[in-house]
Design an enzyme around this catalytic site. Structure first.
Site: not given
Length: 138
Positions: A103-104, A13, A11
């Site tokens: 990642t979103s 962040d 991921d």
């Protein structure tokens, strides 16, 4: 610690970079612009997709525009985005084709945050979205 794997996914962040100061500043600015309580938004926005948070606050016909405004603010404010301890040296020790990110967050913003933190962008970059949820802010 020694870890043996053929490939790794990260991921961004909170795993590779800390963007908390920039994230909080932009949400505060956005909240002020749209007339919302920033503290309320910050209490529920960390770790969530922008479009999911904005969708809870605004009517559906305003979400895309509001997300675009927020993205513009986020891209303009990368101050304080830093690599987390040990990440730079760890990534340097990995084969470029054998690590990537999932990642979103949107690709443009995530690449900007990696760059701001002095980290390389991976060759493998995938966006995660929950099935059935709109693709706003992409």
């Amino acid at each position: 610690m020694e870890l043996r794997a053929k490939a790794l996914l990260f991921d961004i962040d909170g795993t590779l970079v800390d963007s908390t100061p920039a994230v909080e500043r932009t949400w505060r600015t956005w909240a002020e612009r749209y007339g919302f309580d920033a503290a309320r938004i910050l209490a529920q926005s960390h770790g969530r997709r922008t479009e999911d948070v904005v969708s809870m606050l605004l009517p559906a016909d305003q979400v895309d525009e509001a997300c675009a405004v927020l993205l513009e603010m986020e891209l303009a404010d990368l101050d304080g985005v830093v690599a987390l301890p040990g990440v730079s040296s760890m990534l340097q020790g990995l084969v470029a084709q054998r690590w990537g990110v999932v990642t979103s967050g949107g690709a443009q913003l995530m690449r900007a945050r990696l760059t701001a933190a002095g980290l390389p962008s991976p060759q493998v970059f995938r966006l995660f979205a929950i099935e059935g949820v709109g693709q706003h802010c992409r």
